[in-house]
Design an enzyme around this catalytic site. Structure first.
Site, PDB file in Angstrom:
ATOM      1  N   ASN A 209       0.944  -1.229   0.051  1.00 26.63           N
ATOM      2  CA  ASN A 209       0.131   0.147  -0.016  1.00 26.63           C
ATOM      3  C   ASN A 209       0.931   1.144  -0.012  1.00 26.63           C
ATOM      4  O   ASN A 209       2.198   1.013  -0.206  1.00 26.63           O
ATOM      5  CB  ASN A 209      -0.926   0.104   1.182  1.00 26.63           C
ATOM      6  CG  ASN A 209      -0.156  -0.213   2.455  1.00 26.63           C
ATOM      7  OD1 ASN A 209       0.617   0.810   2.870  1.00 26.63           O
ATOM      8  ND2 ASN A 209      -0.502  -1.094   3.456  1.00 26.63           N
ATOM      9  N   ASP A 279      -4.171  -6.606   4.911  1.00 22.77           N
ATOM     10  CA  ASP A 279      -5.334  -7.565   5.362  1.00 22.77           C
ATOM     11  C   ASP A 279      -5.106  -8.890   4.947  1.00 22.77           C
ATOM     12  O   ASP A 279      -5.554 -10.003   5.332  1.00 22.77           O
ATOM     13  CB  ASP A 279      -6.782  -6.908   5.012  1.00 22.77           C
ATOM     14  CG  ASP A 279      -7.250  -5.622   5.756  1.00 22.77           C
ATOM     15  OD1 ASP A 279      -6.603  -5.703   6.934  1.00 22.77           O
ATOM     16  OD2 ASP A 279      -7.689  -4.932   4.974  1.00 22.77           O
ATOM     17  N   LYS A 289       9.887 -15.800 -10.995  1.00 23.32           N
ATOM     18  CA  LYS A 289       9.039 -14.813 -11.485  1.00 23.32           C
ATOM     19  C   LYS A 289       7.877 -15.543 -12.232  1.00 23.32           C
ATOM     20  O   LYS A 289       8.201 -16.132 -13.294  1.00 23.32           O
ATOM     21  CB  LYS A 289       9.735 -13.835 -12.283  1.00 23.32           C
ATOM     22  CG  LYS A 289       8.993 -12.583 -13.001  1.00 23.32           C
ATOM     23  CD  LYS A 289       9.946 -11.748 -13.753  1.00 23.32           C
ATOM     24  CE  LYS A 289       9.078 -10.522 -14.310  1.00 23.32           C
ATOM     25  NZ  LYS A 289       9.840  -9.857 -15.359  1.00 23.32           N
ATOM     26  N   ASP A 307      -4.477 -10.483  12.746  1.00 21.53           N
ATOM     27  CA  ASP A 307      -4.607  -9.000  13.085  1.00 21.53           C
ATOM     28  C   ASP A 307      -3.902  -8.698  14.574  1.00 21.53           C
ATOM     29  O   ASP A 307      -4.385  -9.356  15.465  1.00 21.53           O
ATOM     30  CB  ASP A 307      -6.428  -8.922  13.220  1.00 21.53           C
ATOM     31  CG  ASP A 307      -6.778  -7.662  13.469  1.00 21.53           C
ATOM     32  OD1 ASP A 307      -6.453  -6.773  14.507  1.00 21.53           O
ATOM     33  OD2 ASP A 307      -7.646  -6.865  12.849  1.00 21.53           O
ATOM     34  N   ILE A 308      -3.175  -7.754  14.290  1.00 22.62           N
ATOM     35  CA  ILE A 308      -2.378  -7.391  15.690  1.00 22.62           C
ATOM     36  C   ILE A 308      -3.063  -6.899  16.612  1.00 22.62           C
ATOM     37  O   ILE A 308      -2.999  -7.481  17.935  1.00 22.62           O
ATOM     38  CB  ILE A 308      -1.483  -6.266  15.172  1.00 22.62           C
ATOM     39  CG1 ILE A 308      -0.391  -6.980  13.969  1.00 22.62           C
ATOM     40  CG2 ILE A 308      -0.533  -5.710  16.282  1.00 22.62           C
ATOM     41  CD1 ILE A 308       0.554  -5.995  13.426  1.00 22.62           C
ATOM     42  N   LEU A 309      -4.090  -5.724  16.383  1.00 23.82           N
ATOM     43  CA  LEU A 309      -4.709  -5.637  17.568  1.00 23.82           C
ATOM     44  C   LEU A 309      -5.705  -6.363  18.033  1.00 23.82           C
ATOM     45  O   LEU A 309      -5.882  -6.387  19.622  1.00 23.82           O
ATOM     46  CB  LEU A 309      -5.724  -4.144  17.139  1.00 23.82           C
ATOM     47  CG  LEU A 309      -4.770  -2.837  16.678  1.00 23.82           C
ATOM     48  CD1 LEU A 309      -5.592  -1.833  15.925  1.00 23.82           C
ATOM     49  CD2 LEU A 309      -4.468  -2.153  18.001  1.00 23.82           C
ATOM     50  N   PHE A 324      -5.549   2.870  14.451  1.00 26.35           N
ATOM     51  CA  PHE A 324      -5.880   3.857  13.578  1.00 26.35           C
ATOM     52  C   PHE A 324      -6.661   3.257  12.228  1.00 26.35           C
ATOM     53  O   PHE A 324      -6.671   2.207  12.110  1.00 26.35           O
ATOM     54  CB  PHE A 324      -4.351   4.044  12.718  1.00 26.35           C
ATOM     55  CG  PHE A 324      -3.844   5.126  13.256  1.00 26.35           C
ATOM     56  CD1 PHE A 324      -3.553   6.397  12.279  1.00 26.35           C
ATOM     57  CD2 PHE A 324      -3.133   5.193  14.536  1.00 26.35           C
ATOM     58  CE1 PHE A 324      -2.852   7.484  13.075  1.00 26.35           C
ATOM     59  CE2 PHE A 324      -2.464   6.149  15.120  1.00 26.35           C
ATOM     60  CZ  PHE A 324      -2.166   7.282  14.454  1.00 26.35           C
ATOM     61  N   LYS A 338     -14.734  -0.346  14.519  1.00 23.93           N
ATOM     62  CA  LYS A 338     -13.474  -0.864  14.779  1.00 23.93           C
ATOM     63  C   LYS A 338     -13.113  -0.810  16.457  1.00 23.93           C
ATOM     64  O   LYS A 338     -12.588  -1.895  16.625  1.00 23.93           O
ATOM     65  CB  LYS A 338     -12.294  -0.555  13.777  1.00 23.93           C
ATOM     66  CG  LYS A 338     -10.975  -0.956  13.941  1.00 23.93           C
ATOM     67  CD  LYS A 338     -10.120  -0.234  12.720  1.00 23.93           C
ATOM     68  CE  LYS A 338      -8.802  -1.129  12.845  1.00 23.93           C
ATOM     69  NZ  LYS A 338      -7.695  -0.485  12.099  1.00 23.93           N
ATOM     70  N   LYS A 342     -12.870  -4.603  18.010  1.00 20.54           N
ATOM     71  CA  LYS A 342     -11.653  -4.839  18.561  1.00 20.54           C
ATOM     72  C   LYS A 342     -11.240  -4.686  19.890  1.00 20.54           C
ATOM     73  O   LYS A 342     -10.027  -5.046  20.459  1.00 20.54           O
ATOM     74  CB  LYS A 342     -10.355  -4.453  17.362  1.00 20.54           C
ATOM     75  CG  LYS A 342     -10.763  -4.965  16.045  1.00 20.54           C
ATOM     76  CD  LYS A 342      -9.180  -4.497  15.315  1.00 20.54           C
ATOM     77  CE  LYS A 342      -9.654  -5.026  13.955  1.00 20.54           C
ATOM     78  NZ  LYS A 342      -8.751  -4.481  12.709  1.00 20.54           N
TER      79      LYS A 342
END
Length: 401
Positions: A209, A279, A289, A307-309, A324, A338, A342
């Protein structure tokens, strides 16, 4: 932001980066700081003392053997006057002399004779910066209490590319500004994640991203300025490590960031998840390749990343959790969802896209918690990070103290 009536002594040693110090004086004066400049003899070969005198509005000192100034022990007067001493640029020679307690010119004498906090902004060729002797001197100076700002990585005047660039004037100004701030997280252990994560498709391609990591790095720097012991877990970014950081852990994938954060957060008081964690990841990573297929399509099968949180929230005892939410639409709805889903203590929501959020020098946030919210208007990310840290400290004490 203001440095009104704060007394900054700027030391300038010999190096091409001395030209940046002119801009630094201007930026400090814009915040109403009182600035006095002391130059080494070598620095005068790059910039005239007259230039600094015009920018600071104060006489510039160069020599310890100025009979008129030293008649009243001028170097001691300056040493006592300064609230902060910043040497920018700090050459390898200047750093070596300071590390070994030498006082053979006005600037080194001032540094030894003053009780003011000493900040050093190294600037030199990348090979010189990497030399064991220079690194040994830096370790000595840190042990003696000097705060090291930078250096940054990038193009150098000699044509090399690497670590050794002096930080930019606005970064040095912000570091001095933060040094006078409220140490609202003194004694806290804080973990911050920042930047993107990349998920490899093959040895050439990846899914990622647009996160630059600027916001997360600014949050880490603000937490350091607030007195915290900060561990920064960083995705693949090209940003200098914030000064005063306890530890930096560099990762690439979401799984690596998940593992690093959970390990670092074991004894943390606060975790701030500013990273833009991917995600999903490809189910399979090709060892070679992938070749283009004429008239065909490439289908990637993706698995969800951990998912870390959510992982931290599920623990019986966990840090104060700040998430965030970067959204393109319905920001408040998604952010508050969220927060609840969470089990977070606070979430920082911001609009992204159209020049907002990613790859921008400024940002705006809306902070939500269980029974309240506050808007932080659009400002430079460094200032926004400072405001965020102040709110985190406030909410921590309201709920955990």
């Amino acid at each position: 932001m203001s440095l009104a009536q704060r007394r900054i002594l700027l030391g300038v040693s010999g190096g091409i980066a001395a030209y940046k110090s002119c801009e630094l004086v201007r930026r400090l004066r814009d915040l109403d700081a009182e600035v006095r400049v002391v130059m080494t003899e070598g620095a005068t070969h790059f910039i005239s003392p007259t230039t600094f005198q015009a920018l600071s509005g104060q006489p510039v000192r160069v020599s310890l053997w100025d009979a008129q100034a030293e008649a009243a022990m001028g170097h001691i007067e300056l040493a006592r006057w300064a609230e902060r001493i910043l040497v920018a640029p700090a050459s390898a020679d200047l750093l070596a002399r300071l590390a070994h307690g030498m006082a053979d010119d006005l600037l080194t004498t001032l540094c030894l004779a003053s009780a003011a906090p000493l900040y050093l902004a190294p600037a030199m060729n990348q090979q010189m910066w990497a030399h064991p002797a220079v690194q040994a001197n830096m370790a000595t100076l840190r042990r003696h209490g000097a705060r090291v700002l930078g250096p940054a990585v990038g193009d150098q005047a000699c044509g090399d590319v690497g670590s050794g660039r002096m930080l930019e004037p606005h970064e040095l100004r912000d570091a001095l500004l933060a040094s006078f701030g409220d140490r609202c997280l003194a004694g806290f252990k804080v973990v911050v994640s920042a930047g993107p994560t990349y998920e490899d498709i093959d040895p050439v391609r990846f899914i990622g991203n647009r996160s630059s990591g600027q916001m997360g790095f600014a949050v880490a720097a603000a937490a350091v300025a607030a007195g915290a012991e900060v561990t920064l877990v960083a995705g693949p970014v090209s940003l200098a490590t914030p000064a005063g950081l306890h530890r930096r852990v560099d990762v690439r994938s979401a799984a690596q960031m998940h593992a690093a954060v959970l390990e670092a957060a074991t004894h943390a008081d606060v975790y701030i998840g500013a990273a833009a964690v991917g995600d999903y990841r490809p189910q399979e990573v090709s060892a070679q390749k992938l070749k283009k297929r004429d008239g065909g399509e490439l289908v990637l099968h993706l698995d969800e990343n951990p998912d870390i949180l959510a992982s931290l929230s599920a623990q019986t005892a966990h840090p104060f959790l700040v998430g965030f939410a970067a959204e393109t639409h319905d920001v408040a709805t998604y952010a508050q969802g969220k927060l609840r889903h969470k089990g977070l203590d606070m979430i920082a929501a911001n609009q992204v896209g159209g020049g907002l959020g990613f790859e921008a020098a400024d940002n705006a946030l809306t902070l939500y918690w269980a029974d309240g919210s506050v808007e932080l208007p659009r400002v430079a990310k460094t200032e926004l990070a400072r405001q965020l840290i102040a709110r985190v400290a406030e909410r921590y004490r309201a709920t955990r103290a």
